[in-house]
Design an enzyme around this catalytic site. Structure first.
Site, PDB file in Angstrom:
ATOM      1  N   PRO A  88       0.828  -1.223   0.000  1.00 34.02           N
ATOM      2  CA  PRO A  88       0.000   0.000   0.000  1.00 34.02           C
ATOM      3  C   PRO A  88       0.854   1.262   0.000  1.00 34.02           C
ATOM      4  CG  PRO A  88      -0.248  -1.201   2.077  1.00 34.02           C
ATOM      5  CD  PRO A  88       0.612  -2.032   1.198  1.00 34.02           C
ATOM      6  N   GLU A 115       1.932  -7.990   8.029  1.00 38.97           N
ATOM      7  CA  GLU A 115       2.206  -6.550   7.963  1.00 38.97           C
ATOM      8  C   GLU A 115       3.131  -6.220   6.803  1.00 38.97           C
ATOM      9  OE1 GLU A 115      -0.451  -6.444  10.320  1.00 38.97           O
ATOM     10  OE2 GLU A 115       0.435  -4.464   9.909  1.00 38.97           O
ATOM     11  N   ARG A 157      -2.897  -8.209 -21.079  1.00 36.59           N
ATOM     12  CA  ARG A 157      -3.753  -7.834 -22.218  1.00 36.59           C
ATOM     13  C   ARG A 157      -3.051  -6.879 -23.172  1.00 36.59           C
ATOM     14  NH1 ARG A 157      -5.999  -2.930 -21.883  1.00 36.59           N
ATOM     15  NH2 ARG A 157      -7.843  -3.435 -23.170  1.00 36.59           N
ATOM     16  N   ASP A 172      -7.355   2.648 -25.190  1.00 40.08           N
ATOM     17  CA  ASP A 172      -7.591   2.389 -23.765  1.00 40.08           C
ATOM     18  C   ASP A 172      -7.664   3.707 -23.007  1.00 40.08           C
ATOM     19  OD1 ASP A 172      -5.626  -0.617 -22.995  1.00 40.08           O
ATOM     20  OD2 ASP A 172      -7.710  -0.316 -23.607  1.00 40.08           O
TER      21      ASP A 172
HETATM   22  C1  JD8 Z   1       0.688  -6.104  -0.118  1.00 37.76           C
HETATM   23  C2  JD8 Z   1       0.493  -7.282   3.336  1.00 37.76           C
HETATM   24  C3  JD8 Z   1      -1.504  -6.136   4.288  1.00 37.76           C
HETATM   25  C4  JD8 Z   1      -0.660  -3.825   4.563  1.00 37.76           C
HETATM   26  C5  JD8 Z   1      -1.255  -3.930   7.318  1.00 37.76           C
HETATM   27  C6  JD8 Z   1      -3.151  -4.848   6.137  1.00 37.76           C
HETATM   28  C7  JD8 Z   1      -1.197  -3.183  -2.996  1.00 37.76           C
HETATM   29  N1  JD8 Z   1      -3.328  -1.103  -2.899  1.00 37.76           N
HETATM   30  C8  JD8 Z   1      -3.023  -1.972  -1.854  1.00 37.76           C
HETATM   31  N2  JD8 Z   1      -3.650  -2.010  -0.683  1.00 37.76           N
HETATM   32  N3  JD8 Z   1      -3.088  -2.990   0.117  1.00 37.76           N
HETATM   33  C9  JD8 Z   1      -2.094  -3.572  -0.582  1.00 37.76           C
HETATM   34  C10 JD8 Z   1      -1.224  -4.619   0.023  1.00 37.76           C
HETATM   35  C11 JD8 Z   1      -1.473  -4.990   1.363  1.00 37.76           C
HETATM   36  C12 JD8 Z   1      -0.606  -5.919   1.940  1.00 37.76           C
HETATM   37  C13 JD8 Z   1       0.464  -6.468   1.213  1.00 37.76           C
HETATM   38  C14 JD8 Z   1      -0.161  -5.174  -0.710  1.00 37.76           C
HETATM   39  C15 JD8 Z   1       1.153  -7.337   2.107  1.00 37.76           C
HETATM   40  N4  JD8 Z   1      -0.564  -6.436   3.220  1.00 37.76           N
HETATM   41  C16 JD8 Z   1      -0.891  -5.124   5.239  1.00 37.76           C
HETATM   42  C17 JD8 Z   1      -0.044  -2.826   5.495  1.00 37.76           C
HETATM   43  C18 JD8 Z   1      -1.004  -2.628   6.676  1.00 37.76           C
HETATM   44  N5  JD8 Z   1      -1.750  -4.991   6.432  1.00 37.76           N
HETATM   45  C19 JD8 Z   1      -2.020  -2.949  -1.863  1.00 37.76           C
HETATM   46  N6  JD8 Z   1      -0.577  -3.302  -3.956  1.00 37.76           N
END
Ligand code: JD8
Length: 254
Positions: A88, A115, A157, A172
């Site tokens: 994220p 995490e 794609r 697109d």
């Molecule tokens: C990889 C672990 C969960 C995230 C604690 C919830 C992408 N756009 C996006 N939103 N969330 C992700 C994502 C979440 C992930 C992982 C991607 C690995 N988590 C963790 C930090 C807070 N938990 C993502 N691309």
């Protein structure tokens, strides 16, 4: 293109067996290889996580299984892949980045859970490979798998021959270009009347010029309504006099 995916839930990627990506794999355009991270653990519990240094909630993915797994995928290969780590806190995944990645011969996706992955893993491979930490959007998922599904479809794609000839990526939305910074307008097909609702007559007129104009107007309206920031900053080279008249009608600032 070769795509390797490392995850503790490789079954998440069953959707890559069907539809466009499935056919591309059958045709050999795409070579997708799934890897179970736990195969690179050595304890009875196949442990991939541990408590975070510095305290705090949840667990963090251990570096050792990732190091062994990535080394195994890289083994024996002269050139390395581009390593994509969904998070994220990553750079935004966009159509532009999808086009960029679609030009790569080999992508390796590392799916985190808990995490996230011990940050030393990305540092370790950052000295050997191109490493991109990428986010698919401003919302929180439970792991990287869904993000990899999104990216593999968006990239797949774009590969030559994956989309049928009827479909083209040239117009697109979001792709660098003229019409591209507008959202898609509404679409219609037979029957001409459904539950008393007519297809816009212009679309049945056969007048291609007027149809193109109508479609652009609808794309402008939808973009102004749903994604006004995409219109902001579009100059006269993109918005002609008629476009600006449509937007003025919508009291769209600009
Ligand atoms: C990889 C672990 C969960 C995230 C604690 C919830 C992408 N756009 C996006 N939103 N969330 C992700 C994502 C979440 C992930 C992982 C991607 C690995 N988590 C963790 C930090 C807070 N938990 C993502 N691309």
């Amino acid at each position: 293109m070769r795509i390797d995916i490392i995850s503790i839930f490789p079954e998440y990627f069953a959707p890559l067996d069907v539809s466009l990506i499935g056919k591309a794999r059958e045709r050999g355009t795409l070579d997708v290889r799934l890897h179970q991270l736990r195969d690179w653990t050595h304890d009875i519990h196949r442990t991939v996580d541990d408590t975070p240094y510095g305290g705090g909630p949840g667990m963090v993915m251990k570096p050792e299984p990732w190091g062994e797994a990535i080394d195994a995928v890289l083994a024996g290969e002269a050139e390395g892949p581009r390593l994509i780590v969904p998070t994220p806190s990553g750079r935004p995944f966009t159509q532009g980045l999808a086009l960029d990645l679609a030009a790569e011969p080999w992508l390796l996706f590392a799916c985190g859970r808990y995490e996230g992955i011990d940050s030393r893993v990305m540092a370790e491979y950052g000295s050997r490979l191109r490493v991109d930490e990428v986010s698919i959007g401003d919302y929180v998922l439970a792991g990287g798998e869904v993000a990899v599904l999104v990216m593999v479809e968006a990239i797949g794609r774009l590969l030559p021959g994956v989309l049928g000839n009827a479909q083209s990526v040239s117009d697109d939305s979001f792709a660098p270009g003229t019409m591209a910074n507008l959202l898609e307008g509404p679409v219609f097909t037979k029957p001409p009347v459904w539950r008393g609702r007519e297809v816009p007559p212009i679309l049945l007129s056969g007048h291609h010029g007027k149809i193109a104009r109508w479609r652009r107007d609808e794309a402008l309206r939808r973009t102004a309504a749903n994604r006004p920031e995409l219109l902001a900053g579009l100059g006269p080279e993109t918005l002609d006099k008629h476009d600006r008249a449509v937007l003025a009608e919508l009291d769209f600032p600009g």
